[in-house]
Design a protein around this motif. Structure first.
Motif, PDB file in Angstrom:
ATOM      1  N   PRO A 276     -17.211   5.974  -9.186  1.00  0.00           N
ATOM      2  CA  PRO A 276     -17.013   6.717 -10.438  1.00  0.00           C
ATOM      3  C   PRO A 276     -18.319   6.868 -11.212  1.00  0.00           C
ATOM      4  N   GLU A 277     -18.432   7.939 -11.953  1.00  0.00           N
ATOM      5  CA  GLU A 277     -19.629   8.207 -12.768  1.00  0.00           C
ATOM      6  C   GLU A 277     -19.751   7.176 -13.889  1.00  0.00           C
ATOM      7  N   GLY A 278     -18.643   6.701 -14.393  1.00  0.00           N
ATOM      8  CA  GLY A 278     -18.650   5.759 -15.515  1.00  0.00           C
ATOM      9  C   GLY A 278     -18.603   4.312 -15.040  1.00  0.00           C
TER      10      GLY A 278
ATOM     11  N   CYS B 263     -24.029  12.294   1.996  1.00  0.00           N
ATOM     12  CA  CYS B 263     -23.130  12.179   0.841  1.00  0.00           C
ATOM     13  C   CYS B 263     -23.828  11.550  -0.368  1.00  0.00           C
ATOM     14  N   ASP B 264     -23.689  12.193  -1.507  1.00  0.00           N
ATOM     15  CA  ASP B 264     -24.113  11.634  -2.799  1.00  0.00           C
ATOM     16  C   ASP B 264     -23.251  10.392  -3.107  1.00  0.00           C
ATOM     17  N   ILE B 265     -23.707   9.541  -4.019  1.00  0.00           N
ATOM     18  CA  ILE B 265     -22.917   8.350  -4.364  1.00  0.00           C
ATOM     19  C   ILE B 265     -22.147   8.550  -5.678  1.00  0.00           C
ATOM     20  N   ASP B 266     -22.858   8.648  -6.806  1.00  0.00           N
ATOM     21  CA  ASP B 266     -22.163   8.690  -8.105  1.00  0.00           C
ATOM     22  C   ASP B 266     -21.333   9.960  -8.240  1.00  0.00           C
ATOM     23  N   GLY B 267     -20.075   9.793  -8.577  1.00  0.00           N
ATOM     24  CA  GLY B 267     -19.185  10.943  -8.736  1.00  0.00           C
ATOM     25  C   GLY B 267     -18.581  11.387  -7.410  1.00  0.00           C
ATOM     26  N   CYS B 268     -19.054  10.796  -6.287  1.00  0.00           N
ATOM     27  CA  CYS B 268     -18.500  11.136  -4.965  1.00  0.00           C
ATOM     28  C   CYS B 268     -17.877   9.893  -4.321  1.00  0.00           C
TER      29      CYS B 268
ATOM     30  N   GLY C 248     -21.423  16.609  -2.460  1.00  0.00           N
ATOM     31  CA  GLY C 248     -22.064  16.332  -3.742  1.00  0.00           C
ATOM     32  C   GLY C 248     -21.166  16.725  -4.898  1.00  0.00           C
ATOM     33  N   ASP C 249     -21.577  16.364  -6.123  1.00  0.00           N
ATOM     34  CA  ASP C 249     -20.725  16.659  -7.284  1.00  0.00           C
ATOM     35  C   ASP C 249     -21.454  17.274  -8.482  1.00  0.00           C
ATOM     36  N   THR C 250     -22.809  17.193  -8.524  1.00  0.00           N
ATOM     37  CA  THR C 250     -23.509  17.801  -9.661  1.00  0.00           C
ATOM     38  C   THR C 250     -24.611  18.728  -9.142  1.00  0.00           C
ATOM     39  N   MET C 251     -25.227  19.497 -10.053  1.00  0.00           N
ATOM     40  CA  MET C 251     -26.167  20.529  -9.610  1.00  0.00           C
ATOM     41  C   MET C 251     -27.380  19.970  -8.876  1.00  0.00           C
ATOM     42  N   GLY C 252     -27.705  18.691  -9.109  1.00  0.00           N
ATOM     43  CA  GLY C 252     -28.786  18.063  -8.331  1.00  0.00           C
ATOM     44  C   GLY C 252     -28.479  18.082  -6.843  1.00  0.00           C
ATOM     45  N   ASP C 253     -27.189  18.160  -6.512  1.00  0.00           N
ATOM     46  CA  ASP C 253     -26.780  18.152  -5.103  1.00  0.00           C
ATOM     47  C   ASP C 253     -26.873  19.538  -4.455  1.00  0.00           C
ATOM     48  N   ALA C 254     -27.282  20.540  -5.245  1.00  0.00           N
ATOM     49  CA  ALA C 254     -27.579  21.844  -4.629  1.00  0.00           C
ATOM     50  C   ALA C 254     -28.707  21.646  -3.607  1.00  0.00           C
TER      51      ALA C 254
END
Ligand SMILES: [Mg+2]
Length: 254
Positions: A20-22, A12-17, A198-204
């Motif tokens: 929060p991203e902010g 699991c990714d952390i930020d946005g998952c 994941g939540d952003t394209m880096g998580d592809a």
């Protein structure tokens, strides 16, 4: 006997998952549910344990791993580090050499001198990558080509990408995918037994390495098209919803 759980591990990714991203406060209730889920996974072996795969520096990942009671190595700094919370062992990817570290030191120094006066800052805590922070996304967008051009002119082996508040320079041969490769090599997991979030394209890069991939509702449109499941809930509440699908019994839907 077949394993009672559908997968052995959720990466699991952390930020946005999970967070929060902010700058909003963490959703402590949802994170506590995830910690309980993980304790149950370790005790009963009836559901996949969750581990972390993040671009964040190792100390932040370590803190999250302790809060969540994680018992499987975590990937930090976009694949630079494999950190084992059970032994406190830190291992830098063995493919990172002295010339790589020199290139990171050079671009860090160049960006610090060039941009510090403009309100930008180097994110503390990274070892073999660098992130330039600025509160104004559009200011960063306007610097992207200049930084890419400098890396190219100097022959630095760096991949330059953007998230909302950061320009990230990562070594070209290191990524979340290579970090997962290190984890698989260390612990012997099989791709068909892995799930990811994941939540952003880096998580592809996580998607590539797992059999089942899910996103919280706030995920980028591009990544959602690659997912097997998109939760209707955002961030950590979305992750709780995804984990419930991987649980046994009436709550599990997988
Ligand atoms: Mg993220």
């Amino acid at each position: 006997m077949a394993s009672p759980r559908p997968y052995d591990l959720v990466i699991c990714d952390i930020d946005g998952c999970l967070t929060p991203e902010g700058t909003e406060a963490f959703d402590r209730e949802a994170l506590e549910r995830i910690a309980r889920y993980n304790r149950q996974a370790r005790a009963a072996g009836d559901r996949p344990e969750l581990t972390l795969c993040s671009g964040r520096p190792q100390p932040f990942v370590e803190a999250m791993s302790r809060f969540l009671g994680i018992g499987v190595p975590c990937i930090a700094e976009n694949g630079v580090w494999l950190y084992d919370p059970t032994t406190n062992a830190y291992r830098i990817d063995p493919g990172i050499g002295a010339r790589d570290l020199e290139a990171v030191a050079n671009i860090t120094s160049w960006m610090r001198h060039r941009y510090a006066g403009a309100g930008a800052a180097i994110q503390p805590g990274k070892t073999a990558s660098v992130s330039l922070y600025h509160a104004d996304h559009h200011w960063l967008v306007a610097r992207l080509d200049e930084i890419r051009g400098h890396c190219h002119a100097e022959g630095f082996p760096l991949r330059v990408s953007m998230s909302w508040y950061y320009i990230n320079c990562d070594l070209v041969h290191i990524s979340k995918a290579t970090g997962i490769g290190q984890l698989i090599a260390a612990k012997g997991f099989a791709r068909e037994r892995l799930a990811g979030i994941g939540d952003t394209m880096g998580d592809a890069a996580i998607r590539e390495r797992v059999a089942f991939f899910a996103c919280p509702a706030n995920a980028d449109d591009g990544l959602r098209t690659l997912a097997d499941y998109v939760s209707p809930f955002e961030v950590a509440t979305g992750v709780v919803d995804i984990l419930e699908r991987l649980m046994p019994g009436p709550a599990g839907r997988s």
